[in-house]
Enzyme design. Structure first.
Site, PDB file in Angstrom:
ATOM      1  N   ASN A   7     -44.458  13.422 -21.517  1.00 23.18           N
ATOM      2  CA  ASN A   7     -43.369  12.579 -21.033  1.00 23.18           C
ATOM      3  C   ASN A   7     -43.732  11.148 -21.454  1.00 23.18           C
ATOM      4  O   ASN A   7     -44.527  10.479 -20.800  1.00 23.18           O
ATOM      5  CB  ASN A   7     -43.266  12.714 -19.511  1.00 23.18           C
ATOM      6  CG  ASN A   7     -42.132  11.904 -18.939  1.00 23.18           C
ATOM      7  OD1 ASN A   7     -41.440  11.186 -19.664  1.00 23.18           O
ATOM      8  ND2 ASN A   7     -41.942  12.003 -17.640  1.00 23.18           N
ATOM      9  N   LYS A  14     -47.250  10.409 -19.812  1.00 24.47           N
ATOM     10  CA  LYS A  14     -47.744  11.412 -18.851  1.00 24.47           C
ATOM     11  C   LYS A  14     -47.892  12.709 -19.611  1.00 24.47           C
ATOM     12  O   LYS A  14     -47.030  13.032 -20.437  1.00 24.47           O
ATOM     13  CB  LYS A  14     -46.702  11.649 -17.756  1.00 24.47           C
ATOM     14  CG  LYS A  14     -46.820  10.758 -16.573  1.00 24.47           C
ATOM     15  CD  LYS A  14     -46.036  11.397 -15.437  1.00 24.47           C
ATOM     16  CE  LYS A  14     -45.397  10.341 -14.582  1.00 24.47           C
ATOM     17  NZ  LYS A  14     -44.280  10.817 -13.794  1.00 24.47           N
ATOM     18  N   ARG A  95     -40.343  15.781 -22.996  1.00 22.04           N
ATOM     19  CA  ARG A  95     -39.208  15.452 -22.144  1.00 22.04           C
ATOM     20  C   ARG A  95     -38.403  14.358 -22.851  1.00 22.04           C
ATOM     21  O   ARG A  95     -38.967  13.322 -23.223  1.00 22.04           O
ATOM     22  CB  ARG A  95     -39.715  14.928 -20.800  1.00 22.04           C
ATOM     23  CG  ARG A  95     -38.580  14.524 -19.923  1.00 22.04           C
ATOM     24  CD  ARG A  95     -39.054  13.932 -18.637  1.00 22.04           C
ATOM     25  NE  ARG A  95     -37.906  13.625 -17.815  1.00 22.04           N
ATOM     26  CZ  ARG A  95     -37.870  12.651 -16.927  1.00 22.04           C
ATOM     27  NH1 ARG A  95     -38.927  11.911 -16.709  1.00 22.04           N
ATOM     28  NH2 ARG A  95     -36.786  12.445 -16.231  1.00 22.04           N
ATOM     29  N   HIS A 184     -32.025  14.274 -14.279  1.00 24.06           N
ATOM     30  CA  HIS A 184     -32.853  15.179 -13.453  1.00 24.06           C
ATOM     31  C   HIS A 184     -32.475  16.644 -13.712  1.00 24.06           C
ATOM     32  O   HIS A 184     -32.708  17.500 -12.865  1.00 24.06           O
ATOM     33  CB  HIS A 184     -32.675  14.922 -11.936  1.00 24.06           C
ATOM     34  CG  HIS A 184     -33.091  13.574 -11.465  1.00 24.06           C
ATOM     35  ND1 HIS A 184     -32.411  12.892 -10.491  1.00 24.06           N
ATOM     36  CD2 HIS A 184     -34.123  12.783 -11.816  1.00 24.06           C
ATOM     37  CE1 HIS A 184     -33.004  11.735 -10.254  1.00 24.06           C
ATOM     38  NE2 HIS A 184     -34.044  11.645 -11.057  1.00 24.06           N
ATOM     39  N   HIS A 212     -32.034  16.315  -5.045  1.00 26.13           N
ATOM     40  CA  HIS A 212     -33.298  15.769  -5.568  1.00 26.13           C
ATOM     41  C   HIS A 212     -33.437  14.341  -5.031  1.00 26.13           C
ATOM     42  O   HIS A 212     -32.702  13.442  -5.442  1.00 26.13           O
ATOM     43  CB  HIS A 212     -33.238  15.789  -7.103  1.00 26.13           C
ATOM     44  CG  HIS A 212     -34.425  15.193  -7.790  1.00 26.13           C
ATOM     45  ND1 HIS A 212     -35.310  15.935  -8.546  1.00 26.13           N
ATOM     46  CD2 HIS A 212     -34.885  13.905  -7.844  1.00 26.13           C
ATOM     47  CE1 HIS A 212     -36.254  15.144  -9.030  1.00 26.13           C
ATOM     48  NE2 HIS A 212     -36.013  13.911  -8.618  1.00 26.13           N
ATOM     49  N   LEU A 213     -34.375  14.155  -4.088  1.00 28.58           N
ATOM     50  CA  LEU A 213     -34.558  12.827  -3.484  1.00 28.58           C
ATOM     51  C   LEU A 213     -35.990  12.353  -3.738  1.00 28.58           C
ATOM     52  O   LEU A 213     -36.929  12.777  -3.064  1.00 28.58           O
ATOM     53  CB  LEU A 213     -34.306  12.889  -1.973  1.00 28.58           C
ATOM     54  CG  LEU A 213     -32.947  13.413  -1.491  1.00 28.58           C
ATOM     55  CD1 LEU A 213     -32.911  13.511   0.023  1.00 28.58           C
ATOM     56  CD2 LEU A 213     -31.814  12.517  -1.989  1.00 28.58           C
ATOM     57  N   ARG A 245     -32.526   1.491  -7.071  1.00 25.64           N
ATOM     58  CA  ARG A 245     -31.220   1.502  -7.750  1.00 25.64           C
ATOM     59  C   ARG A 245     -30.097   1.645  -6.733  1.00 25.64           C
ATOM     60  O   ARG A 245     -30.230   2.393  -5.768  1.00 25.64           O
ATOM     61  CB  ARG A 245     -31.162   2.668  -8.746  1.00 25.64           C
ATOM     62  CG  ARG A 245     -32.088   2.477  -9.930  1.00 25.64           C
ATOM     63  CD  ARG A 245     -32.051   3.669 -10.847  1.00 25.64           C
ATOM     64  NE  ARG A 245     -33.315   4.375 -10.840  1.00 25.64           N
ATOM     65  CZ  ARG A 245     -33.481   5.633 -11.241  1.00 25.64           C
ATOM     66  NH1 ARG A 245     -32.455   6.330 -11.676  1.00 25.64           N
ATOM     67  NH2 ARG A 245     -34.666   6.199 -11.201  1.00 25.64           N
ATOM     68  N   MET A 287     -40.359   5.543   1.112  1.00 18.27           N
ATOM     69  CA  MET A 287     -39.833   6.035   2.383  1.00 18.27           C
ATOM     70  C   MET A 287     -40.902   6.071   3.482  1.00 18.27           C
ATOM     71  O   MET A 287     -40.603   5.900   4.657  1.00 18.27           O
ATOM     72  CB  MET A 287     -39.216   7.420   2.148  1.00 18.27           C
ATOM     73  CG  MET A 287     -38.332   7.902   3.234  1.00 18.27           C
ATOM     74  SD  MET A 287     -37.107   6.702   3.808  1.00 18.27           S
ATOM     75  CE  MET A 287     -35.727   7.050   2.758  1.00 18.27           C
ATOM     76  N   GLY A 334     -40.077  13.908  -4.073  1.00 18.76           N
ATOM     77  CA  GLY A 334     -40.959  13.231  -3.105  1.00 18.76           C
ATOM     78  C   GLY A 334     -40.412  13.144  -1.692  1.00 18.76           C
ATOM     79  O   GLY A 334     -41.081  13.537  -0.730  1.00 18.76           O
ATOM     80  N   GLU A 337     -38.972  16.812  -0.360  1.00 20.01           N
ATOM     81  CA  GLU A 337     -40.002  17.809  -0.023  1.00 20.01           C
ATOM     82  C   GLU A 337     -40.806  17.434   1.212  1.00 20.01           C
ATOM     83  O   GLU A 337     -41.401  18.295   1.850  1.00 20.01           O
ATOM     84  CB  GLU A 337     -40.984  17.960  -1.205  1.00 20.01           C
ATOM     85  CG  GLU A 337     -40.367  18.634  -2.401  1.00 20.01           C
ATOM     86  CD  GLU A 337     -41.203  18.465  -3.672  1.00 20.01           C
ATOM     87  OE1 GLU A 337     -42.431  18.303  -3.566  1.00 20.01           O
ATOM     88  OE2 GLU A 337     -40.618  18.491  -4.763  1.00 20.01           O
ATOM     89  N   ASN A 338     -40.851  16.125   1.511  1.00 18.58           N
ATOM     90  CA  ASN A 338     -41.809  15.667   2.533  1.00 18.58           C
ATOM     91  C   ASN A 338     -41.220  15.031   3.774  1.00 18.58           C
ATOM     92  O   ASN A 338     -41.959  14.715   4.698  1.00 18.58           O
ATOM     93  CB  ASN A 338     -42.756  14.629   1.905  1.00 18.58           C
ATOM     94  CG  ASN A 338     -43.635  15.239   0.850  1.00 18.58           C
ATOM     95  OD1 ASN A 338     -44.422  16.125   1.144  1.00 18.58           O
ATOM     96  ND2 ASN A 338     -43.480  14.796  -0.386  1.00 18.58           N
ATOM     97  N   GLU A 388     -41.384  19.646 -12.793  1.00 13.76           N
ATOM     98  CA  GLU A 388     -40.681  19.415 -14.056  1.00 13.76           C
ATOM     99  C   GLU A 388     -41.523  19.820 -15.259  1.00 13.76           C
ATOM    100  O   GLU A 388     -40.993  20.331 -16.241  1.00 13.76           O
ATOM    101  CB  GLU A 388     -40.244  17.954 -14.148  1.00 13.76           C
ATOM    102  CG  GLU A 388     -39.110  17.691 -13.162  1.00 13.76           C
ATOM    103  CD  GLU A 388     -38.543  16.290 -13.215  1.00 13.76           C
ATOM    104  OE1 GLU A 388     -37.746  16.020 -14.104  1.00 13.76           O
ATOM    105  OE2 GLU A 388     -38.917  15.481 -12.357  1.00 13.76           O
TER     106      GLU A 388
HETATM  107  P1  AMP Z   1     -40.891  11.181  -6.721  1.00 16.17           P
HETATM  108  O1  AMP Z   1     -40.030  10.246  -7.523  1.00 16.17           O
HETATM  109  O2  AMP Z   1     -40.305  12.558  -6.635  1.00 16.17           O
HETATM  110  O3  AMP Z   1     -42.329  11.184  -7.138  1.00 16.17           O
HETATM  111  O4  AMP Z   1     -40.865  10.625  -5.225  1.00 16.17           O
HETATM  112  C1  AMP Z   1     -41.514   9.429  -4.887  1.00 16.17           C
HETATM  113  C2  AMP Z   1     -41.064   8.979  -3.516  1.00 16.17           C
HETATM  114  O5  AMP Z   1     -41.229  10.038  -2.562  1.00 16.17           O
HETATM  115  C3  AMP Z   1     -41.878   7.846  -2.952  1.00 16.17           C
HETATM  116  O6  AMP Z   1     -41.420   6.597  -3.383  1.00 16.17           O
HETATM  117  C4  AMP Z   1     -41.670   8.006  -1.457  1.00 16.17           C
HETATM  118  O7  AMP Z   1     -40.509   7.287  -1.072  1.00 16.17           O
HETATM  119  C5  AMP Z   1     -41.382   9.470  -1.268  1.00 16.17           C
HETATM  120  N1  AMP Z   1     -42.446  10.177  -0.553  1.00 16.17           N
HETATM  121  C6  AMP Z   1     -43.607  10.658  -1.045  1.00 16.17           C
HETATM  122  N2  AMP Z   1     -44.335  11.229  -0.049  1.00 16.17           N
HETATM  123  C7  AMP Z   1     -43.610  11.107   1.090  1.00 16.17           C
HETATM  124  C8  AMP Z   1     -43.801  11.495   2.453  1.00 16.17           C
HETATM  125  N3  AMP Z   1     -44.890  12.139   2.849  1.00 16.17           N
HETATM  126  N4  AMP Z   1     -42.822  11.195   3.342  1.00 16.17           N
HETATM  127  C9  AMP Z   1     -41.697  10.548   2.941  1.00 16.17           C
HETATM  128  N5  AMP Z   1     -41.460  10.162   1.665  1.00 16.17           N
HETATM  129  C10 AMP Z   1     -42.399  10.442   0.763  1.00 16.17           C
END
Ligand code: AMP
Length: 405
Positions: A7, A14, A95, A184, A212-213, A245, A287, A334, A337-338, A388
């Site tokens: 990537n 990456k 990618r 995405h 996808h968040l 964004r 978050m 991110g 999932e969390n 991905e």
């Molecule tokens: P990604 O772009 O999929 O890598 O997601 C990154 C984003 O996921 C970070 O900027 C955080 O806002 C969020 N994130 C990661 N870990 C957590 C967590 N344990 N709880 C809430 N948000 C999380």
């Protein structure tokens, strides 16, 4: 077969080396700060085995070519290396962000493919040139090894015209290909496939909403396995509220920022992409920080979360109407999932549609997929970690198989 997934960004590369015989990750790394004096090459060897071993090199990395060379050296280096020779790598998978209307699926890279990616640079001026840098360097370093391009936009090429045409003068589409493309795509397609398997149905028979968040955010309506609408647009700026964004805006705000505040187009572009979203509202784009501030009573942090989850709700409900029947809803990336709070708020009020979360299941933390809907929910709601790199590697293997058949 071992495959290297790349990537390539404007100042970083990456990479992940996977053994596709059992889909294990042999190495995963990042070349950072290309072109700056303090370049960094990081590589995690055998990350699947108790976190593996970390190797790190700090030195000036003048360009993508030297960055990629250093990364490959780490993979093949005697005592630390995970492969003996460069030739152990059977395919390089790239990618590529924007395939425009030229690519509906991954493809083996040749001169025509490179030309088409170049042609699409106006649609992704920051991403496609960096992706092409990676492709050119990898072709030099691995002559004769098949190279495959996997496009972020490809999965969304099935979106029908009524969902991808903007209500602008039609010649902008005809002459400049201004339309919704969506992004995405690899992630949405991957989690849709995983969800179908969990539901025990062929993907071609599943209607799904994939949410996808992450730092970037998008929701896709998947009908019979195909994307039929998605929230990101011609560029990755439309739709949901993201880390930095803005997502959907009244387009006249651009005019206001120019006329009333005197901002030029570069400044407006920077504000909408880098200083808006969660960060624009409360000054934070992670978050986890936002939750920490909410617990201290920070009102702006509460508002940022509320604005984001309200927008999520609107789109999820809209896509339920688009699909008519929904078999599964997936949260990924991110935040997805969390973050049980975001998931819960994003589905607030959906009981009227028969969608119910089980609070206990929703509060679980797992690295593998888990169901979070209540037993009597009409729609199964899953949390499915996206992957991905694995998705790109799997899609590339399919391309190789079909060209060898
Ligand atoms: P990604 O772009 O999929 O890598 O997601 C990154 C984003 O996921 C970070 O900027 C955080 O806002 C969020 N994130 C990661 N870990 C957590 C967590 N344990 N709880 C809430 N948000 C999380």
């Amino acid at each position: 077969m071992k495959v290297l997934v790349i990537n390539s960004g404007s100042s970083s590369i990456k990479y992940q080396l996977l053994d596709m015989s059992d889909e294990t990750v042999l190495a995963s790394g990042l070349v950072e700060r290309i072109g700056e004096h303090n370049g960094l090459v990081r590589c995690q060897l055998f990350p699947d085995q108790n976190g593996g071993r970390q190797v790190q090199l700090e030195e000036k990395i003048p360009d993508h070519q030297s960055g990629m060379r250093r990364a490959v050296d780490l993979l093949t280096n005697g005592e630390n290396g995970v492969i003996a020779e460069k030739s152990d790598i059977g395919a390089i998978c790239h990618r590529v962000v924007h395939g425009g209307e030229d690519f509906q699926k991954p493809i083996t890279i040749n001169e025509q493919v490179i030309e088409a990616i170049e042609k699409n640079i106006p649609l992704a001026p920051l991403h496609n040139p960096a992706n092409l840098d990676g492709i050119r360097v990898a072709r030099e370093l691995f002559p004769g090894t098949p190279q495959i391009a996997v496009f972020d936009t490809a999965f969304h090429q099935t979106i029908p015209d009524h969902a991808h045409i903007y209500a602008l003068p039609y010649e902008y589409y005809q002459e400049h290909r201004v339309r919704r493309y969506g992004f995405h795509g690899t992630s949405h397609k991957y989690v849709a496939g995983e969800c179908a398997a969990l539901l025990g149905k062929p993907l071609e028979e599943c209607n799904l909403i994939t949410v996808h968040l992450g730092n970037g955010c998008s929701i896709t309506a998947v009908e019979n396995g195909c994307s039929v609408d998605t929230t990101l647009g011609m560029t990755p700026l439309e739709g949901l509220v993201m880390g930095t964004r803005c997502g959907d805006l009244d387009p006249a705000i651009h005019v206001f920022l120019h006329r009333q505040l005197g901002y030029d187009i570069e400044k407006i572009d920077e504000i909408l992409n880098k200083r808006s979203g969660l960060k624009g509202i409360c000054g934070m784009n992670d978050m986890r920080d936002i939750h920490a501030e909410i617990s201290k009573g920070n009102e702006r942090a509460r508002l940022a979360l509320a604005v984001q989850t309200y927008r999520n709700r609107k789109y999820i409900a809209a896509y339920m109407a688009v699909l008519g029947r929904v078999d599964g809803l997936v949260f990924t990336a991110g935040i997805g999932e969390n973050d049980p709070v975001v998931r819960e708020q994003s589905l607030q009020g959906f009981e009227m549609f028969g969608i119910k979360l089980d609070p206990q299941l929703n509060s679980r933390r797992e690295k593998s997929p888990f169901l979070i809907s209540a037993a009597d929910s009409k729609v199964a709601v899953w949390v499915i970690p996206t992957n991905e790199e694995l998705a790109i590697a799997r899609e590339s293997i399919e391309v190789l198989k079909s060209t060898n058949d």
